[in-house]
Write a protein that holds these residues in place. Sequence first.
Motif, PDB file in Angstrom:
ATOM      1  N   PHE A 293       0.783  -1.026  -0.136  1.00  0.00           N
ATOM      2  CA  PHE A 293       0.083   0.245   0.013  1.00  0.00           C
ATOM      3  C   PHE A 293       1.018   1.354   0.060  1.00  0.00           C
ATOM      4  O   PHE A 293       0.680   2.039  -0.890  1.00  0.00           O
ATOM      5  CB  PHE A 293      -0.971  -0.029   1.272  1.00  0.00           C
ATOM      6  CG  PHE A 293      -1.547   1.214   1.305  1.00  0.00           C
ATOM      7  CD1 PHE A 293      -3.002   1.263   0.585  1.00  0.00           C
ATOM      8  CD2 PHE A 293      -1.561   2.089   2.308  1.00  0.00           C
ATOM      9  CE1 PHE A 293      -3.784   2.676   0.792  1.00  0.00           C
ATOM     10  CE2 PHE A 293      -2.097   3.363   2.405  1.00  0.00           C
ATOM     11  CZ  PHE A 293      -3.487   3.440   1.609  1.00  0.00           C
ATOM     12  N   ILE A 294       1.821   1.541   0.924  1.00  0.00           N
ATOM     13  CA  ILE A 294       2.683   2.441   0.975  1.00  0.00           C
ATOM     14  C   ILE A 294       3.648   2.715  -0.202  1.00  0.00           C
ATOM     15  O   ILE A 294       3.671   3.934  -0.613  1.00  0.00           O
ATOM     16  CB  ILE A 294       3.583   2.379   2.105  1.00  0.00           C
ATOM     17  CG1 ILE A 294       2.710   2.512   3.337  1.00  0.00           C
ATOM     18  CG2 ILE A 294       4.718   3.340   2.129  1.00  0.00           C
ATOM     19  CD1 ILE A 294       3.417   2.377   4.902  1.00  0.00           C
ATOM     20  N   LYS A 295       4.164   1.631  -1.003  1.00  0.00           N
ATOM     21  CA  LYS A 295       4.897   1.349  -2.061  1.00  0.00           C
ATOM     22  C   LYS A 295       4.099   2.281  -3.118  1.00  0.00           C
ATOM     23  O   LYS A 295       4.454   3.301  -3.719  1.00  0.00           O
ATOM     24  CB  LYS A 295       5.250   0.233  -2.595  1.00  0.00           C
ATOM     25  CG  LYS A 295       6.276   0.226  -3.690  1.00  0.00           C
ATOM     26  CD  LYS A 295       6.869  -1.057  -3.970  1.00  0.00           C
ATOM     27  CE  LYS A 295       6.006  -2.153  -4.285  1.00  0.00           C
ATOM     28  NZ  LYS A 295       6.217  -3.289  -4.717  1.00  0.00           N
ATOM     29  N   ASP A 296       2.772   1.687  -3.339  1.00  0.00           N
ATOM     30  CA  ASP A 296       1.874   2.529  -4.378  1.00  0.00           C
ATOM     31  C   ASP A 296       1.618   3.830  -4.157  1.00  0.00           C
ATOM     32  O   ASP A 296       1.707   4.598  -5.028  1.00  0.00           O
ATOM     33  CB  ASP A 296       0.650   1.557  -4.130  1.00  0.00           C
ATOM     34  CG  ASP A 296       0.932   0.315  -5.114  1.00  0.00           C
ATOM     35  OD1 ASP A 296       1.651   0.009  -5.743  1.00  0.00           O
ATOM     36  OD2 ASP A 296      -0.210  -0.724  -4.851  1.00  0.00           O
ATOM     37  N   GLU A 297       1.524   4.114  -2.747  1.00  0.00           N
ATOM     38  CA  GLU A 297       0.962   5.457  -2.479  1.00  0.00           C
ATOM     39  C   GLU A 297       1.970   6.539  -2.735  1.00  0.00           C
ATOM     40  O   GLU A 297       1.950   7.738  -3.038  1.00  0.00           O
ATOM     41  CB  GLU A 297       0.677   5.660  -1.074  1.00  0.00           C
ATOM     42  CG  GLU A 297      -0.910   5.004  -0.734  1.00  0.00           C
ATOM     43  CD  GLU A 297      -1.950   5.742  -1.444  1.00  0.00           C
ATOM     44  OE1 GLU A 297      -2.322   7.080  -1.366  1.00  0.00           O
ATOM     45  OE2 GLU A 297      -2.312   5.140  -2.565  1.00  0.00           O
TER      46      GLU A 297
END
Length: 325
Positions: A293-297
């Motif tokens: 999730f954080i990598k995509d964000e």
Amino acid sequence: MQQHTSIKLLNDKEPITDRVFLVKDKVKGTGKNGRAFLSLLIGDKSGHIDARVWDRVDEISDLFDIGDLISVKGLVQVYQGRKQIIVHKLEKADQNQFKKEDFLLEDVKIDVHALFAEMMSIVSTVQSPPIRQILTDSLQDDEIKELLLKAPAAKSIHHAKRGGLLEHIVSICKMMKLVASHYNYLNEDLLIFGAIFHDIGKVWELEINREQIQYSHKGRLLGHMQLACELIDRKSQRILGFPEDLREILKHIVLSHHGKLEYGSPVRPYIMEAFVVASIDELDSKMDTMFGFIKDERETGDSWSRYSEHFERYFYLQDLKGRWT
């Protein structure tokens, strides 16, 4: 495929005309005024962006699922410092007209053969002859090995990709080694067994069809815990003198690994090793989900993430690894 402006370069008030996106997330919500809306995360190879549907929410939501391709007409809007698309028109795209891989961000390739070799090396350290035997016999089974090399660990949420199950298993095996060395009163062999067998039924429960992870007929009817217990019975019956009490403990570890009855386990963990398997499984699953999730964000370039429905919070997106060294 038609060339479009990179998602990262979209400007406020820029129109979106019949552009095809892959749906990565879909959540129904209710605004402060009581008005229903549909919150989407959509994207292509250039990144992803939030989208909002405010009209005919239920009708439009029923048109598509996560993982589908949709055609969108709308307007880019900057809201609270983040870009989003206000959707005016949405249709499900012809899934046969496009290749889904053309809408996926390039991901790190999983070397499943290296992971399999690493797992077998860990199995070789198991001290208990019957546990080592049932692990070896199962993992060297031609059908299981072939399926394990490509199986995902879940339909969505964590390790939901080809080879994801093997990645999940090896990750947990490594953590079990650390846990066993710290808590030296635990049975390390049972921890390693639980790391490998807790989700092994997913090689039959899940299947990948046209790059879409789906539940198999057998998976829907039985579930991965029952399938793993059947495997324990099948393999242990072929091992001369396999202890009956050990067979019961191995099944208990599998059946209790969701930790709580409300999470889908038919029984809670009643031995320390089962409790550890459930806890480490949850940790590894959540860390993979959180990191993904954080990598995509971080692709948005913003300092804070959008609201995560799964974790019920926003995340600070600054990479802190090695920052003060």
